[in-house]
Write an enzyme that holds these catalytic residues in place. Structure first.
Site, short mmCIF file in Angstrom:
data_model
loop_
_atom_site.label_atom_id
_atom_site.label_comp_id
_atom_site.label_asym_id
_atom_site.label_seq_id
_atom_site.Cartn_x
_atom_site.Cartn_y
_atom_site.Cartn_z
N ASP A 132 -8.47 -7.98 -10.02
CA ASP A 132 -9.37 -8.26 -8.90
C ASP A 132 -10.34 -7.07 -8.81
O ASP A 132 -10.04 -6.05 -8.20
CB ASP A 132 -8.56 -8.41 -7.61
CG ASP A 132 -9.43 -8.76 -6.40
OD1 ASP A 132 -10.66 -8.57 -6.47
OD2 ASP A 132 -8.87 -9.20 -5.39
N GLU A 171 -2.78 -0.11 -0.50
CA GLU A 171 -3.35 -1.46 -0.50
C GLU A 171 -2.28 -2.36 0.09
O GLU A 171 -1.45 -2.92 -0.61
CB GLU A 171 -3.74 -1.87 -1.93
CG GLU A 171 -4.64 -3.08 -1.97
CD GLU A 171 -3.88 -4.38 -1.90
OE1 GLU A 171 -3.54 -4.80 -0.77
OE2 GLU A 171 -3.62 -4.97 -2.96
N GLU A 217 3.23 -10.49 5.33
CA GLU A 217 4.04 -9.52 4.59
C GLU A 217 4.48 -8.34 5.44
O GLU A 217 5.43 -7.66 5.10
CB GLU A 217 3.35 -8.96 3.34
CG GLU A 217 3.01 -9.97 2.30
CD GLU A 217 2.25 -9.33 1.14
OE1 GLU A 217 2.30 -8.09 1.00
OE2 GLU A 217 1.61 -10.07 0.40
N HIS A 221 -8.64 -11.96 -4.85
CA HIS A 221 -7.40 -12.73 -5.01
C HIS A 221 -6.83 -13.15 -3.66
O HIS A 221 -6.00 -14.05 -3.59
CB HIS A 221 -6.36 -11.92 -5.79
CG HIS A 221 -5.75 -10.80 -5.02
ND1 HIS A 221 -6.36 -9.57 -4.87
CD2 HIS A 221 -4.59 -10.73 -4.33
CE1 HIS A 221 -5.59 -8.79 -4.14
NE2 HIS A 221 -4.50 -9.47 -3.80
#
Length: 431
Positions: free
Chosen positions: A95, A187, A196, A375
């Site tokens: 990406d 990230e 998440e 992505h």
């Protein structure tokens, strides 16, 4: 994704109902969902959970003892295990908008990194840690709980950086770093920004190790939402059943709607699919945000449709900004990355501009429908049935995003919507 006949996630013209949570043990896969990289303990290759770096660096002044970290659950183990698969890291590194923006952010802030101590939270293969070492960092702690940490150590060694980049295999909550750090890079963003729950690990690292006034990259994040129309997707998934090789199979449509739209969909849309200007769901300052703020996020919204069209659901996307701390004297360059600046859709909003510390030179990675593709794409919460809206029709309500009590890495989505005298509720789970 599993289909549950006892759980309906469509828009219902009903009074709001109590949110349902879907229990169960679900595997994480990069093709569908991202997973966190701060995970399960492992002692292979001498990389042990809870390792102390003072053994490698000599005596350091110990930091104040922290309270016991939260336990590592079976869900966490599965979550971390998914990040051992090389395909997940390949997708992220390929990406270009993501990776090149991070590299540029490191170079923009080189004066704050050079000669300083850095922590990379969820380092994966170690690429961001290596970028920081190349920018002149004195020392980089690359922390990852996934087994990918074993490969990260080999990558660091192959690049001759073992003296600068120290790979720690374990959760940020468990590993020990016996010195304060100047910079945190991570990230951490999941689909729909908060899926998440990896931001909690960044906050933990900040509270454990970051010096006052230290740099966090990215520094800010903003989640947006807007009503969307997507007739092609609806036709492809649902209308197909009206006539199948000359056979009326419309009896399949209700099941098809449940299977196609029960859970949020990660896919790419364009600006033409967006019916209104977006609204901010949550703005995050990584210097000050508290973990408790992420347990549940609620925002009210009020949109005015810019066109007459069927409304098929709500779209969500996010921006992250890479800014120096307000008191920092460091200079930033005027370089612009492939993903710098948000799309014309997002930053033109006056309310969004006020969130920026310095809109003229802030580097921004955007996942907007009008930005270069990433992505992350966009996340769409579809209705079972489209709702026709007229131009200038007002659409208002609220959205609540909360961590599942069964698995904190899942996200419950509760949407309330009203327009033209009709009210609806939708509940969904991102898992």
């Amino acid at each position: 994704m599993q289909s549950r006949g006892d759980y309906s996630n469509g828009f219902h013209e009903l009074e709001p109902v109590e949110e349902k949570r879907v229990p169960g043990f679900s595997s994480f896969g990069r093709a569908k969902r991202r997973s966190n990289r701060g995970g399960a303990p492992d002692t292979r290759d001498g990389l042990a959970n809870g390792v102390r770096v003072s053994d490698q660096l000599g005596e350091q002044k110990p930091l104040e003892t922290q309270k016991s970290p939260p336990p590592c659950t079976d869900f966490d183990v599965a979550y971390f295990h998914s990040y051992a698969h090389v395909g997940i890291h390949e997708e992220m590194i390929k990406d270009r908008a993501r990776t090149e923006t991070y590299k540029e952010a490191i170079m923009q802030h080189q004066s704050l990194i050079q000669g300083k101590v850095v922590v990379d939270v969820g380092c994966g293969t170690g690429i961001l840690s290596i970028f920081c070492a190349q920018a002149g960092a004195k020392r980089v702690y690359a922390v990852d709980a996934s087994d990918i940490a074993v490969q990260a150590k080999e990558v660091v060694k192959a690049n001759g950086l073992s003296d600068k980049v120290i790979v720690l295999h374990g959760r940020v909550e468990d590993v020990e770093i016996d010195e304060e750090v100047d910079v945190i890079i991570s990230e951490w963003m999941g689909y729909m920004l908060l899926y998440e729950s990896m931001l909690g690990s960044v906050i933990t690292a900040r509270d454990r190790w970051l010096k006052p006034g230290g740099l966090i990259l990215p520094s800010h994040a903003t989640l947006y939402m807007a009503p969307v129309t997507h007739p092609e997707r609806y036709s492809h998934s649902i209308d197909f059943w009206r006539n199948v090789y000359g056979i009326d199979m419309s009896a399949m449509m209700q099941l098809a709607k449940q299977c196609a739209f029960e859970e949020p969909s990660v896919e790419s849309i364009s600006g033409e699919n967006v019916l209104t200007w977006p609204e901010v769901v949550k703005h995050i300052d990584c210097q000050t945000v508290k973990i408790q703020e992420l347990d549940s996020v609620t925002a009210r919204y009020k949109f005015k449709s810019m066109m007459r069209a069927p409304m098929h659901g709500f779209g969500f996307w996010f921006d992250v900004e890479f800014s120096k701390p307000p008191s920092s004297p460091a200079k930033t360059t005027s370089a612009t990355s492939v993903a710098s600046g948000s799309s014309s859709m997002s930053p033109s909003r006056e309310g969004y501009q006020k969130k920026r510390s310095n809109p003229s030179d802030a580097l921004v990675l955007s996942t907007s429908p009008e930005a270069p593709p990433t992505h992350w794409q966009q996340t769409i919460v579809y209705f079972y049935d489209p709702i026709d809206v007229e131009q200038d029709q007002v659409i208002e309500g609220s959205v609540t995003l909360s961590q599942s009590k069964e698995n904190r890495r899942f996200m419950n989505i509760h949407l309330e919507y009203s327009s033209a005298g009709r009210s609806f509720v939708k509940e969904s789970v991102m898992r």
